[in-house]
Motif scaffolding. Structure first.
Motif, PDB file in Angstrom:
ATOM      1  N   SER A   1      41.846  63.043  72.609  1.00 59.14           N
ATOM      2  CA  SER A   1      41.759  61.631  72.235  1.00 59.14           C
ATOM      3  C   SER A   1      42.968  60.902  72.791  1.00 59.14           C
ATOM      4  CB  SER A   1      41.700  61.480  70.709  1.00 59.14           C
ATOM      5  OG  SER A   1      42.868  62.006  70.114  1.00 59.14           O
ATOM      6  N   GLU A   2      42.741  59.689  73.196  1.00 66.66           N
ATOM      7  CA  GLU A   2      43.812  58.851  73.723  1.00 66.66           C
ATOM      8  C   GLU A   2      44.550  58.204  72.551  1.00 66.66           C
ATOM      9  OE1 GLU A   2      44.879  58.532  76.728  1.00 66.66           O
ATOM     10  OE2 GLU A   2      43.349  59.783  77.688  1.00 66.66           O
ATOM     11  N   LEU A   3      45.822  58.510  72.454  1.00 65.53           N
ATOM     12  CA  LEU A   3      46.643  57.963  71.377  1.00 65.53           C
ATOM     13  C   LEU A   3      47.467  56.806  71.920  1.00 65.53           C
ATOM     14  CD1 LEU A   3      47.642  58.122  68.452  1.00 65.53           C
ATOM     15  CD2 LEU A   3      49.401  59.728  69.217  1.00 65.53           C
ATOM     16  N   ARG A   4      47.219  55.650  71.417  1.00 62.59           N
ATOM     17  CA  ARG A   4      47.944  54.468  71.837  1.00 62.59           C
ATOM     18  C   ARG A   4      48.688  53.880  70.635  1.00 62.59           C
ATOM     19  NH1 ARG A   4      43.763  51.157  75.847  1.00 62.59           N
ATOM     20  NH2 ARG A   4      43.486  52.871  77.375  1.00 62.59           N
ATOM     21  N   ILE A   5      49.962  53.701  70.810  1.00 60.80           N
ATOM     22  CA  ILE A   5      50.800  53.138  69.754  1.00 60.80           C
ATOM     23  C   ILE A   5      50.975  51.653  70.027  1.00 60.80           C
ATOM     24  CG2 ILE A   5      53.054  53.232  68.629  1.00 60.80           C
ATOM     25  CD1 ILE A   5      53.233  56.145  69.451  1.00 60.80           C
ATOM     26  N   ALA A   6      50.562  50.850  69.089  1.00 65.17           N
ATOM     27  CA  ALA A   6      50.641  49.399  69.240  1.00 65.17           C
ATOM     28  C   ALA A   6      51.348  48.800  68.039  1.00 65.17           C
ATOM     29  CB  ALA A   6      49.250  48.792  69.390  1.00 65.17           C
ATOM     30  N   THR A   7      51.996  47.692  68.256  1.00 66.08           N
ATOM     31  CA  THR A   7      52.686  46.984  67.192  1.00 66.08           C
ATOM     32  C   THR A   7      52.577  45.485  67.419  1.00 66.08           C
ATOM     33  OG1 THR A   7      54.797  46.674  66.073  1.00 66.08           O
ATOM     34  CG2 THR A   7      54.879  47.106  68.438  1.00 66.08           C
ATOM     35  N   GLU A   8      52.597  44.751  66.331  1.00 70.13           N
ATOM     36  CA  GLU A   8      52.554  43.294  66.413  1.00 70.13           C
ATOM     37  C   GLU A   8      53.939  42.677  66.381  1.00 70.13           C
ATOM     38  OE1 GLU A   8      50.123  42.006  63.251  1.00 70.13           O
ATOM     39  OE2 GLU A   8      48.254  42.838  64.074  1.00 70.13           O
ATOM     40  N   ARG A   9      54.948  43.492  66.227  1.00 67.50           N
ATOM     41  CA  ARG A   9      56.308  42.974  66.177  1.00 67.50           C
ATOM     42  C   ARG A   9      56.834  42.769  67.599  1.00 67.50           C
ATOM     43  NH1 ARG A   9      59.023  46.809  61.449  1.00 67.50           N
ATOM     44  NH2 ARG A   9      57.529  46.260  59.805  1.00 67.50           N
ATOM     45  N   HIS A  10      57.526  41.686  67.776  1.00 67.41           N
ATOM     46  CA  HIS A  10      58.062  41.342  69.103  1.00 67.41           C
ATOM     47  C   HIS A  10      59.544  41.667  69.233  1.00 67.41           C
ATOM     48  CE1 HIS A  10      54.284  39.298  69.997  1.00 67.41           C
ATOM     49  NE2 HIS A  10      54.391  38.654  68.830  1.00 67.41           N
ATOM     50  N   VAL A  11      60.221  41.867  68.126  1.00 68.02           N
ATOM     51  CA  VAL A  11      61.646  42.190  68.172  1.00 68.02           C
ATOM     52  C   VAL A  11      61.899  43.363  67.232  1.00 68.02           C
ATOM     53  CG1 VAL A  11      62.391  39.851  68.740  1.00 68.02           C
ATOM     54  CG2 VAL A  11      62.152  40.514  66.337  1.00 68.02           C
ATOM     55  N   VAL A  12      62.995  44.056  67.467  1.00 68.56           N
ATOM     56  CA  VAL A  12      63.399  45.162  66.619  1.00 68.56           C
ATOM     57  C   VAL A  12      64.177  44.610  65.436  1.00 68.56           C
ATOM     58  CG1 VAL A  12      64.728  47.302  66.495  1.00 68.56           C
ATOM     59  CG2 VAL A  12      63.475  46.720  68.579  1.00 68.56           C
ATOM     60  N   GLU A  13      63.731  44.955  64.239  1.00 67.12           N
ATOM     61  CA  GLU A  13      64.417  44.477  63.054  1.00 67.12           C
ATOM     62  C   GLU A  13      65.666  45.311  62.794  1.00 67.12           C
ATOM     63  OE1 GLU A  13      61.853  44.371  59.748  1.00 67.12           O
ATOM     64  OE2 GLU A  13      60.471  42.890  60.594  1.00 67.12           O
TER      65      GLU A  13
END
Length: 290
Positions: free
Chosen positions: A82-94
């Motif tokens: 399976s293709e594992l794709r990591i996605a996030t909606e954050r644009h900056v590192v907190e």
């Protein structure tokens, strides 16, 4: 002569096969564990339980060894890719803005002064002593009753007081109880002042209710050794109530004091004896050169 395979070739050959070999499931480890458990349980129950445990342990060892000797028992399972794709909606590192001007931060950044712990300890001591005296009035009609019991912790003459003498005033017992009470309250108050900054949420609940309850439980197991006279006359409900009154009052007094910065916020010249000079921030080094 065989040539070593690269990582890509190994990955491709792995993906080319639809199955993989894994060790076959077996119940022999559980049998071995149950056997050892019964062996030791028989030491407390009956020898027949230990005999059964020995039989199961030997059977478990033999069965488990035969899973790998002379040949390993394996089974094949299908491989699902399976293709594992990591996605996030954050644009900056907190980042936690603890102390951006410091090279490193020691938590807590701020704490209470020593005077806050002393004030809190003395205020809590007054509240605790007031409840103890109320208990003395309700039980025997004398405020000197709990004082004489407390003095017996360090003053041997108080241990010789009879039931009637516990209700009377004794200057030596009063002095011993007063010194012991003040020293204990000040030390616990200093401990509160050092610990409360570490509890960001509900410090009064933790420091004023939970901690005294745990402390009372510890004293319950040691009271007979520390003060036999008090152990024979103590009312634990009133004792816990007085401890909690101390914790709540001391905590309220401490948290209302003004915070002071910890030593990490001192000028570098004052921290030189504690920290290595090479660990100073570039800003501080530039200021010293200028």
């Amino acid at each position: 002569m065989p040539t070593p395979l690269s990582a890509e070739q190994v990955d491709q050959s792995f993906r080319a096969s639809d199955e993989i070999e894994v060790p076959a499931p077996t119940a022999w480890p559980i049998v071995l564990a149950v056997g050892f458990t019964l062996m030791f349980a028989g030491l407390l129950t009956n020898v027949s339980v230990s005999v059964l445990g020995v039989v199961l342990a030997v059977a478990g060892c033999v069965g488990w060894f035969r899973e790998v000797f002379p040949h390993e028992h394996e089974e094949t399972v299908p491989v699902v890719f399976s293709e594992l794709r990591i996605a996030t909606e954050r644009h900056v590192v907190e980042r936690v803005p603890v102390a951006p001007q410091l090279v490193r931060a020691w938590l807590p950044i701020e704490t209470y002064p020593v005077s806050a712990g002393i004030k809190g300890g003395l205020a809590g001591g007054v509240a605790m002593a007031g409840l103890a005296c109320v208990y003395g009035l309700l039980k025997v009609g004398s405020i000197w009753y709990p004082i004489n019991l407390l003095a017996a912790t360090v003053y041997s003459q108080s241990l010789k007081l009879g039931p009637a003498q516990l209700d009377a005033f004794h200057a030596d017992s009063f002095a011993a109880a007063l010194v012991l009470h003040v020293i204990g309250c000040v030390f616990v108050g200093l401990l509160y002042g050092a610990m409360l900054p570490m509890f960001a949420r509900r410090p009064i609940v933790l420091g004023g209710l939970i901690a005294p309850a745990l402390w009372s439980g510890l004293l319950y197991s040691l009271m007979e050794l520390l003060n036999p006279l008090l152990a024979s006359h103590i009312n634990w409900i009133w004792f816990m109530a007085s401890q909690m009154a101390f914790g709540v009052v001391a905590g309220i007094v401490v948290v209302r004091q003004e915070h002071v910065s910890t030593r990490e916020n001192l000028p570098f010249i004052l921290r030189a004896g504690i920290e290595a000079p090479g660990l100073a921030s570039p800003r501080e080094s530039g200021e010293k050169r200028s």
